[in-house]
Design an enzyme around this catalytic site. Structure first.
Site, PDB file in Angstrom:
ATOM      1  N   SER A   6     -29.104  79.718  63.324  1.00 38.44           N
ATOM      2  CA  SER A   6     -30.084  79.198  62.370  1.00 38.44           C
ATOM      3  C   SER A   6     -31.047  80.244  61.826  1.00 38.44           C
ATOM      4  CB  SER A   6     -30.907  78.087  63.010  1.00 38.44           C
ATOM      5  OG  SER A   6     -30.121  76.923  63.086  1.00 38.44           O
ATOM      6  N   LYS A  40     -30.907  80.767  58.197  1.00 43.79           N
ATOM      7  CA  LYS A  40     -31.393  79.793  57.207  1.00 43.79           C
ATOM      8  C   LYS A  40     -32.433  80.321  56.230  1.00 43.79           C
ATOM      9  CE  LYS A  40     -29.871  75.980  60.061  1.00 43.79           C
ATOM     10  NZ  LYS A  40     -30.162  75.044  61.141  1.00 43.79           N
ATOM     11  N   TYR A  54     -21.040  77.389  55.823  1.00 44.33           N
ATOM     12  CA  TYR A  54     -22.190  77.261  56.721  1.00 44.33           C
ATOM     13  C   TYR A  54     -21.852  77.780  58.129  1.00 44.33           C
ATOM     14  CZ  TYR A  54     -25.687  75.070  59.732  1.00 44.33           C
ATOM     15  OH  TYR A  54     -26.652  74.837  60.684  1.00 44.33           O
ATOM     16  N   TYR A  89     -38.557  74.152  64.047  1.00 43.90           N
ATOM     17  CA  TYR A  89     -38.157  72.755  64.274  1.00 43.90           C
ATOM     18  C   TYR A  89     -39.383  71.910  64.643  1.00 43.90           C
ATOM     19  CZ  TYR A  89     -33.898  75.475  64.989  1.00 43.90           C
ATOM     20  OH  TYR A  89     -32.878  76.360  64.873  1.00 43.90           O
ATOM     21  N   VAL A 115     -29.996  78.794  67.853  1.00 40.78           N
ATOM     22  CA  VAL A 115     -29.526  78.347  69.167  1.00 40.78           C
ATOM     23  C   VAL A 115     -28.843  79.427  70.001  1.00 40.78           C
ATOM     24  CG1 VAL A 115     -29.256  75.902  68.657  1.00 40.78           C
ATOM     25  CG2 VAL A 115     -27.372  77.452  68.238  1.00 40.78           C
TER      26      VAL A 115
HETATM   27  N1  GLN Z   1     -24.707  76.635  63.800  1.00 39.98           N
HETATM   28  C1  GLN Z   1     -25.714  75.885  64.467  1.00 39.98           C
HETATM   29  C2  GLN Z   1     -25.632  74.410  64.115  1.00 39.98           C
HETATM   30  O1  GLN Z   1     -25.549  74.090  62.970  1.00 39.98           O
HETATM   31  C3  GLN Z   1     -27.067  76.415  64.108  1.00 39.98           C
HETATM   32  C4  GLN Z   1     -28.169  75.592  64.732  1.00 39.98           C
HETATM   33  C5  GLN Z   1     -29.286  76.422  65.260  1.00 39.98           C
HETATM   34  O2  GLN Z   1     -29.216  77.626  65.420  1.00 39.98           O
HETATM   35  N2  GLN Z   1     -30.373  75.750  65.587  1.00 39.98           N
HETATM   36  O3  GLN Z   1     -25.623  73.558  64.974  1.00 39.98           O
END
Ligand code: GLN
Length: 446
Positions: free
Chosen positions: A69, A72, A187, A239, A257
Site C-alpha cells: 500500500s 498508493k 493493482y 488507515y 502490509v
Molecule cells: N496488496 C495489498 C492489498 O490490497 C495492499 C494492502 C496494504 O498494504 N495495506 O490487500
C-alpha cells in the site's frame, strides 16, 4: 583524527533508534497474502533522505520487500498529474474513512470510494493510470528502475477475492469504469513492486522536495501535486490510525502490509522504514515506534515546524554612514553626509515566509520619514515564499505611488519582484545609483 564521517551525529542517532527497537518482538507478519508470511519478523531497516540527496541508512535499509500500500500515494500522484485534482476528486473522495485498509464501504449513491489511501480508492486510482506509467513513475520517485516480485504478485492474484469484491461493487455502482480483472492485475503488480527502506526514503523525500527527486534532480510531479499527495497522506495515510498518527507523529505518511512506511516532513526530509510485524491495524509496529520516537525527540511534528520567526533583517543603514565605492568630490561627500538619510539600505537574511516578510514590510512602512530611496538587498535571502514576494511587490508599488523608489539587489538575478524601479546585481551598484539620484536632486542637475 577521527574519520570526518564519524563526526556527523545523524548515523549514530539512527543506529540508536534502530538498536532501541530491534528487540521489540510484538506484532504479527501479514499472512492473508500467503507469500508475505515468509517474511522474517526480525527484519528492520530505516533510511532518512535529505533534500540535497544524502541518504542515511540504519539496519536492513537495503533489503527489498514488496511496496504494497505504500504504492498508493505515488500512484495517486501520477493520477493527479495525468487527470488534474478536480477530475480525480470527482471519482475518489479525500475524506479519512476511519476504516481498515480493506473496508468495503463506498459512498451510498455514487459508489465513490472514500479516499485513495484505502484499497477501494487505490484500485480506482490505479484504473486511471497505465501499468507502464506506474512502473516508470514509481521508479522515477525512487530514482532507479524497480523490479516486481512475481511470487508475491501471483500469491495475491490467486487469493485477492476481497479486493475483487470491492472492485465489482464499484463496477456495479458505476464508479469503476474499467475491466475488473485488468485493473486488479495492474493493482496487484503495483503492490508487488520491490523497494527498500532507502527507496521509500527517497520517494518520500521527492514529495517533501516539491516533486523533484533529490538524487536524480528529475521533476517527477509538479509542486502542487506533491503538496496534494502529502495532504492526503496526512489525513488518510495510516488507515484507521490516521488521526492519532497525525496527532502523535505529525508527519504525512503511508504504510503497507509488508511492513513498510514512507513519511515526509515537507521541505525537510523523507524517511523510509521497513519491519514486517504489524499491529492490529496493519501498520508496522517498529516503524511506527521509530517515527514516534524520532518525531518526539526532535520536535519534527508538522504543526511545530515553524516558518523561521527570527527577524530576517540583518541591518538597516543609510547613505549617511555607508558609501558606495564610486569616486565622489568633496562637495558630493558633504551632500551625502548631510542628506544621505534619504537612502536606506536593508540587508535581508534567511528565508522569507509570511511571518518574516510581514515584519519586514511593517518595519519599512513605519520608517519612511524623509526616505526617498530604499535598497532591498535580497542577496542573502534563501527561499522567497510566494506570499513574501506578493507582500514585497505590493509594498514596492505603493511606495512608488508615494514617491519612494525601491531598488532591489540580488546577485543571483532571480528577477524576484516585478515592481521595483531598478534591479542590480550588487549592493554597491544599487547604492551608487541611489547616490547619483540623490546628488542630482540636491544639486538640481538632471
Ligand atoms: N496488496 C495489498 C492489498 O490490497 C495492499 C494492502 C496494504 O498494504 N495495506 O490487500
Amino acid at each position: 583524527m577521527a574519520d570526518m564521517a564519524d563526526l556527523n551525529p545523524i548515523p549514530d542517532l539512527l543506529a540508536g533508534l534502530y538498536d532501541g527497537l530491534a528487540g521489540d518482538q510484538s506484532g504479527e507478519v501479514a499472512t492473508y497474502i500467503p507469500q508475505l508470511s515468509h517474511a522474517d519478523p526480525s527484519w528492520f531497516g530505516i533510511a532518512l533522505a535529505t533534500l540535497d540527496g544524502h541518504v542515511y541508512p540504519a539496519g536492513a535499509a537495503e533489503r527489498t520487500f514488496t511496496i504494497q500500500s505504500v504504492s498508493k500515494p505515488f500512484v495517486y500522484a501520477l493520477a493527479l498529474a495525468g487527470c488534474g485534482l478536480d477530475a480525480v476528486i470527482e471519482r475518489i473522495g479525500v475524506e479519512p474513512s476511519g476504516d481498515a485498509f480493506n473496508a468495503i464501504r463506498l459512498e451510498p449513491q455514487t459508489g465513490r470510494p472514500p479516499n485513495p489511501m484505502v484499497n477501494a480508492g487505490a484500485i480506482l486510482t490505479t484504473s486511471l493510470v497505465s501499468w507502464e506509467r506506474i512502473r516508470a513513475g514509481l521508479g522515477a520517485f525512487a530514482g532507479r528502475d524497480l523490479d516486481i516480485d512475481l511470487a508475491v504478485y501471483d500469491s495475491e492474484r490467486l487469493t485477492g477475492d476481497r479486493n475483487r469484491a470491492i472492485a465489482y461493487l464499484m463496477r456495479n455502482a458505476g464508479s469503476l469504469t474499467t475491466d475488473v480483472d485488468e485493473t486488479l492485475d495492474v493493482y496487484f503488480r503495483q503492490c508487488a513492486i520491490l523497494v527498500t527502506a532507502r527507496d521509500l526514503a527517497v520517494m518520500a523525500a521527492t514529495l517533501a522536495n516539491a516533486g523533484v527527486n533529490p538524487i536524480t534532480g528529475v521533476a517527477v510531479v509538479g509542486p502542487d501535486v506533491a503538496a496534494d499527495v502529502l495532504t492526503v497522506m496526512a489525513t488518510c495515510g495510516m488507515y484507521d490510525f490516521a488521526g492519532e498518527w497525525l496527532l502523535r507523529v505529525g508527519l504525512p505518511a503511508k504504510s503497507g502490509v509488508s511492513g513498510g512506511i514512507a513519511a515526509a516532513l515537507p521541505g525537510q526530509f523523507g524517511i523510509g522504514l521497513f519491519s514486517p510485524p504489524l499491529d492490529a491495524r496493519g501498520n508496522s509496529v517498529r516503524a511506527i515506534a521509530a517515527c514516534e520516537e524520532l518525531s518526539a525527540r526532535f520536535g519534527l511534528h508538522l504543526m511545530r515546524s515553524p516558518d523561521s520567526s527570527v527577524p530576517s533583517l540583518a541591518d538597516v543603514v543609510t547613505a549617511r554612514t555607508v558609501r558606495s565605492s564610486a569616486a565622489r568630490t568633496r562637495t558630493e561627500r558633504d551632500i551625502l553626509t548631510r542628506s544621505g538619510g534619504a537612502i536606506t539600505i536593508r540587508g535581508i537574511l534567511g528565508d522569507l515566509g509570511f511571518a518574516t516578510a510581514e515584519r519586514l514590510v511593517r518595519e519599512i512602512a513605519e520608517h519612511l520619514d524623509g526616505v526617498s530611496w530604499i535598497v532591498l538587498d535580497l542577496d542573502r535571502v534563501g527561499r522567497l515564499h510566494p506570499v513574501a514576494e506578493r507582500l514585497l511587490d505590493t509594498l514596492a508599488s505603493r511606495l512608488a505611488d508615494a514617491g519612494v523608489t525601491t531598488v532591489v539587489t540580488d546577485r543571483s538575478s532571480r528577477g524576484l519582484l516585478s515592481y521595483p524601479d531598478r534591479q542590480f546585481v550588487t549592493r554597491d551598484e544599487a547604492l551608487t545609483w541611489c547616490e547619483d539620484a540623490l546628488l542630482r536632486r540636491v544639486t538640481g542637475t538632471h
